[in-house]
Write a protein that holds these residues in place. Sequence first.
Motif, PDB file in Angstrom:
ATOM      1  N   VAL A 609      -3.769  35.207  18.599  1.00 57.71           N
ATOM      2  CA  VAL A 609      -2.297  35.417  18.076  1.00 57.71           C
ATOM      3  C   VAL A 609      -1.606  35.317  19.308  1.00 57.71           C
ATOM      4  CG1 VAL A 609      -0.540  36.628  17.178  1.00 57.71           C
ATOM      5  CG2 VAL A 609      -2.978  36.751  16.125  1.00 57.71           C
ATOM      6  N   GLY A 610      -0.232  34.430  19.375  1.00 64.03           N
ATOM      7  CA  GLY A 610       0.803  34.263  20.424  1.00 64.03           C
ATOM      8  C   GLY A 610       1.732  35.230  20.027  1.00 64.03           C
ATOM      9  N   ALA A 611       2.139  36.136  20.922  1.00 71.94           N
ATOM     10  CA  ALA A 611       3.382  37.117  20.378  1.00 71.94           C
ATOM     11  C   ALA A 611       4.227  37.449  21.644  1.00 71.94           C
ATOM     12  CB  ALA A 611       2.591  38.647  20.143  1.00 71.94           C
ATOM     13  N   SER A 612       5.438  37.680  21.458  1.00 73.75           N
ATOM     14  CA  SER A 612       6.363  37.994  22.530  1.00 73.75           C
ATOM     15  C   SER A 612       7.811  37.862  21.633  1.00 73.75           C
ATOM     16  CB  SER A 612       6.445  36.667  23.443  1.00 73.75           C
ATOM     17  OG  SER A 612       7.150  36.963  24.719  1.00 73.75           O
ATOM     18  N   GLY A 613       8.539  38.931  22.441  1.00 76.64           N
ATOM     19  CA  GLY A 613       9.956  38.861  21.856  1.00 76.64           C
ATOM     20  C   GLY A 613      10.199  39.165  20.408  1.00 76.64           C
ATOM     21  N   HIS A 615       8.367  38.181  18.138  1.00 70.97           N
ATOM     22  CA  HIS A 615       8.023  36.872  17.162  1.00 70.97           C
ATOM     23  C   HIS A 615       6.420  36.740  17.477  1.00 70.97           C
ATOM     24  CE1 HIS A 615      12.106  36.350  17.616  1.00 70.97           C
ATOM     25  NE2 HIS A 615      12.051  35.723  16.410  1.00 70.97           N
ATOM     26  N   LEU A 616       5.858  36.035  16.387  1.00 73.31           N
ATOM     27  CA  LEU A 616       4.385  35.663  16.452  1.00 73.31           C
ATOM     28  C   LEU A 616       4.299  34.272  16.139  1.00 73.31           C
ATOM     29  CD1 LEU A 616       3.155  38.511  14.261  1.00 73.31           C
ATOM     30  CD2 LEU A 616       3.032  38.438  16.685  1.00 73.31           C
ATOM     31  N   ALA A 617       3.162  33.704  16.664  1.00 68.83           N
ATOM     32  CA  ALA A 617       2.901  31.929  16.522  1.00 68.83           C
ATOM     33  C   ALA A 617       1.461  32.102  16.446  1.00 68.83           C
ATOM     34  CB  ALA A 617       3.290  31.244  17.568  1.00 68.83           C
ATOM     35  N   VAL A 618       0.864  31.780  15.212  1.00 68.61           N
ATOM     36  CA  VAL A 618      -0.682  31.534  14.874  1.00 68.61           C
ATOM     37  C   VAL A 618      -0.924  30.279  14.379  1.00 68.61           C
ATOM     38  CG1 VAL A 618      -0.380  34.202  14.351  1.00 68.61           C
ATOM     39  CG2 VAL A 618      -0.260  32.471  12.537  1.00 68.61           C
ATOM     40  N   ARG A 619      -2.320  30.159  14.238  1.00 68.62           N
ATOM     41  CA  ARG A 619      -2.813  29.023  13.609  1.00 68.62           C
ATOM     42  C   ARG A 619      -2.778  29.154  11.955  1.00 68.62           C
ATOM     43  NH1 ARG A 619      -6.318  24.760  14.799  1.00 68.62           N
ATOM     44  NH2 ARG A 619      -6.373  25.388  16.905  1.00 68.62           N
ATOM     45  N   ALA A 620      -2.442  28.641  11.270  1.00 70.75           N
ATOM     46  CA  ALA A 620      -2.531  28.830   9.871  1.00 70.75           C
ATOM     47  C   ALA A 620      -3.572  28.080   9.173  1.00 70.75           C
ATOM     48  CB  ALA A 620      -1.374  28.332   9.088  1.00 70.75           C
ATOM     49  N   ALA A 621      -3.932  28.380   7.918  1.00 63.55           N
ATOM     50  CA  ALA A 621      -5.127  27.927   7.293  1.00 63.55           C
ATOM     51  C   ALA A 621      -5.175  26.315   7.437  1.00 63.55           C
ATOM     52  CB  ALA A 621      -5.110  28.554   5.781  1.00 63.55           C
ATOM     53  N   SER A 622      -4.208  25.989   7.475  1.00 64.55           N
ATOM     54  CA  SER A 622      -3.901  24.472   7.347  1.00 64.55           C
ATOM     55  C   SER A 622      -4.109  23.787   8.544  1.00 64.55           C
ATOM     56  CB  SER A 622      -2.290  23.838   6.990  1.00 64.55           C
ATOM     57  OG  SER A 622      -1.711  24.310   8.150  1.00 64.55           O
ATOM     58  N   GLY A 623      -4.249  24.668   9.805  1.00 68.87           N
ATOM     59  CA  GLY A 623      -4.577  24.052  11.176  1.00 68.87           C
ATOM     60  C   GLY A 623      -3.404  23.755  11.895  1.00 68.87           C
ATOM     61  N   ALA A 624      -2.219  23.881  11.279  1.00 69.20           N
ATOM     62  CA  ALA A 624      -1.205  23.767  11.966  1.00 69.20           C
ATOM     63  C   ALA A 624      -0.333  24.952  12.421  1.00 69.20           C
ATOM     64  CB  ALA A 624       0.191  23.014  11.095  1.00 69.20           C
ATOM     65  N   VAL A 625       0.632  25.205  13.194  1.00 62.02           N
ATOM     66  CA  VAL A 625       1.143  26.664  13.716  1.00 62.02           C
ATOM     67  C   VAL A 625       2.086  27.038  12.462  1.00 62.02           C
ATOM     68  CG1 VAL A 625       3.052  25.485  14.930  1.00 62.02           C
ATOM     69  CG2 VAL A 625       1.997  27.630  15.713  1.00 62.02           C
ATOM     70  N   ALA A 626       1.988  28.338  12.649  1.00 68.80           N
ATOM     71  CA  ALA A 626       2.837  29.128  11.836  1.00 68.80           C
ATOM     72  C   ALA A 626       3.766  30.139  12.692  1.00 68.80           C
ATOM     73  CB  ALA A 626       2.138  29.863  10.621  1.00 68.80           C
ATOM     74  N   ALA A 627       4.957  30.532  12.374  1.00 67.44           N
ATOM     75  CA  ALA A 627       5.634  31.411  13.239  1.00 67.44           C
ATOM     76  C   ALA A 627       6.431  32.257  12.199  1.00 67.44           C
ATOM     77  CB  ALA A 627       6.580  30.755  13.982  1.00 67.44           C
ATOM     78  N   ALA A 648       2.942  32.249  23.592  1.00 68.93           N
ATOM     79  CA  ALA A 648       4.321  32.811  22.988  1.00 68.93           C
ATOM     80  C   ALA A 648       5.114  33.110  24.459  1.00 68.93           C
ATOM     81  CB  ALA A 648       4.304  33.848  21.891  1.00 68.93           C
ATOM     82  N   THR A 649       6.365  32.976  24.526  1.00 70.06           N
ATOM     83  CA  THR A 649       7.384  33.730  25.487  1.00 70.06           C
ATOM     84  C   THR A 649       8.463  34.175  24.908  1.00 70.06           C
ATOM     85  OG1 THR A 649       8.706  31.819  26.165  1.00 70.06           O
ATOM     86  CG2 THR A 649       6.240  31.740  27.041  1.00 70.06           C
ATOM     87  N   GLY A 650       9.412  34.849  25.576  1.00 63.31           N
ATOM     88  CA  GLY A 650      10.568  35.432  25.076  1.00 63.31           C
ATOM     89  C   GLY A 650      11.297  34.458  24.428  1.00 63.31           C
ATOM     90  N   ALA A 651      11.205  33.223  25.074  1.00 65.34           N
ATOM     91  CA  ALA A 651      12.227  32.036  24.433  1.00 65.34           C
ATOM     92  C   ALA A 651      11.728  31.270  23.452  1.00 65.34           C
ATOM     93  CB  ALA A 651      12.421  31.208  25.819  1.00 65.34           C
ATOM     94  N   GLY A 652      10.463  31.087  23.333  1.00 63.60           N
ATOM     95  CA  GLY A 652       9.714  30.360  21.964  1.00 63.60           C
ATOM     96  C   GLY A 652       8.281  30.127  22.187  1.00 63.60           C
ATOM     97  N   PHE A 653       7.654  29.269  21.773  1.00 62.26           N
ATOM     98  CA  PHE A 653       6.236  29.382  21.588  1.00 62.26           C
ATOM     99  C   PHE A 653       5.797  27.821  21.927  1.00 62.26           C
ATOM    100  CE2 PHE A 653       7.336  28.689  17.146  1.00 62.26           C
ATOM    101  CZ  PHE A 653       6.418  27.707  16.769  1.00 62.26           C
ATOM    102  N   ALA A 654       4.630  27.578  22.153  1.00 59.60           N
ATOM    103  CA  ALA A 654       3.967  26.093  22.760  1.00 59.60           C
ATOM    104  C   ALA A 654       2.764  25.919  21.984  1.00 59.60           C
ATOM    105  CB  ALA A 654       3.962  26.068  24.123  1.00 59.60           C
ATOM    106  N   THR A 655       2.241  24.733  21.462  1.00 57.29           N
ATOM    107  CA  THR A 655       1.176  24.302  21.197  1.00 57.29           C
ATOM    108  C   THR A 655       0.938  22.992  21.795  1.00 57.29           C
ATOM    109  OG1 THR A 655       1.765  23.119  19.268  1.00 57.29           O
ATOM    110  CG2 THR A 655       1.357  25.457  19.130  1.00 57.29           C
TER     111      THR A 655
END
Length: 669
Positions: A609-613, A615-627, A648-655
């Motif tokens: 799980v990517g987490a910061s600020g 907010h969360l960013a994860v791999r969803a069941a579809s294989g795409a990112v979910a936030a 994840a960073t305080g400003a956003g997330f990257a894949t």
Amino acid sequence: MPRPALPSFRRGLLMAAPIAVLLGITGGTLALTTGPSDASDVPSRGVPEAQAVKPVRTAGASVLQIMAHPDDDLFFMNPDTSQSIASGHSLTSVYLTAGESDGRNARRQDPRPPADKAAYAEARQNGIRAAYAEMATGNRTSPWDRTSVATAGGGRAELNTLRAKPQITLVWLQLREAGSITGDRPHSLHGLWDGRVERLESMLAAGSPVREDFSYGKEQVIETLTGVLGRFRPTFVRMMDPTPGLNDRTGKLSDHQDHMYGARFAQAALARYADSPGHPPVAVQNYLGYSTGGLPHSLDPRSTEAKLRTLKTYAWWDHTDYCEDPAGCGDRKVAARPAGHGWAQSIRHARGGSASWVQRGAGKGELYAFSVLDGRLAVWHRDGASPWTGPVLQRGGGLDAGVTSVRLPDGRIAVFATRTALDGEYRREVVTSVQAAPGGAFGAWRSLGTPERDDASRTSDISLPAVLVDRAGLMTVYVRDAGHSMSVRARRADGGWSPWRPAGGRDLRGDPVAAVDATGRGHVFAATPATVVAWAQAAPGGPVAGPVPTGLPATTVALSATPDGADGVRLWFRKPASGDVRTARFAGSGHPASPVRDVPGDVAGYGAVGASGGHLAVRAASGAVAAAPVGGGRWETGRSLFAGAPAATGAGFATLGLDNRLNWSPWRR
């Protein structure tokens, strides 16, 4: 020697009534007879290369998978495989061996049929073609063109192209398999890699358009795979784990020897391909094999159901003669247990799962992102609000997939990875590269060695490092070793490094993670199959105590940790057999300072799980990112597939997309 062609009247008999040779019909299903098999004598089912549908290389992402056996992709790489097929981009699956086993295509409870290795290899091919056709078109009988192509190693391979979706291709190298998971089999990929045999023979499937047997030496296998890479020009390669480690209970390999050594041949080919001019840079993803079945399930019920459905197609579950091939329409050995040993319920990336590959720089709003392309460190940079630039490939190759990064007190960034040496003795080691000055260039890689004695004893099975940084800028590196315990090495004030020393822990799995709270206390976490253990500082600068039982429930092994508030860190993980996100807070003791909390929303998926600020960013069941916001809210899901885990960073997330493009998204406010 070339295979003899059947007389014309015999060929007509097979075409008119193919099941009469091998099989009896009972109520529309097939029952194996006890008579001798002639399936290995069938004529080629291929077409000349000039007449075959040509494979299509789509723009952007192009994925190539290298496996030892037919079904390694379906058991260990799916649902990643099905998601690539659904994306519409190119996908090529390469099978090193024929997977002929003992040549008996039957469940254990069935009557024992005569051994026919060529027929069983053909049946497994039929099962793979049916599974891929069904994933791509919804119809398992969607036709393929089969043809014979020359290889760079001097032999020939079978190339299959799906007519309805010519961006989907299969390549069958048809070498002999070991025939044993861990047994001593010199005539195998293992024996060829170690030099116990000079050549490994082919095992041609019945009906294959490759008609003349051949053999390869070690160099020719590497050249063959390098040639396949050059032909299909992938941007992303999937393969099994070349360092799977040992089973703690038996002391034997924890995975099939063909998986391990097939992956090592793939490593060698990728290293050679990296030196070829003009190719698109390649990222790599490794997959855990047999041992994933002994860990908590990582897939949600719907994903498991879809994966199992594909496996049943491959296994010829309904046993009807839809393919009209006397060899059989799939792998009846798998039909006895289509879920394997817990494999259908999970998928695990063995490397490249870090969520700490984006790091804040010294300047205001400055960010760096890191990955591994062509075995070299790839660096992207963003200066404040300006666009991202890169990637710039740094000097020094041989890096394994995945990096982790930390920020030093003076604003410099240190990057850590593992590196594999393929020249001479196979060796894997921890390496680090540090910026010479804040915002400056990264220095040469420095080896920190390995806690392992050698490759022969425990297969070089070490994790990606987790790193703590104290207020003086001294770093301590934590690595899960091949004994499934923790090893540690620390930077001294004089600039040198201490030796590797044991730090305890039992049955540790995956990669450890680390975070430093706002007071300066360090926290390290590692998963076991049943819980999570921790190492923690009671006070800044004090000793790191552990391992401490956290009392947390089982996770899916992939962890991430972030600072939380004025005096704690927060651990992020997934709920087994669900994929939903969970979290717990720690404040210096190694024991949770708060109960486990489930993040609202049904997102499923797997990985860190990517987490910061907030907010969360994860791999969803579809294989795409979910936030989504940490406190709950609707998960917003993207569409593109990506490698590893989001950062994840305080400003956003990257894949990092499978086309090796960095994708950046600011958080929605």
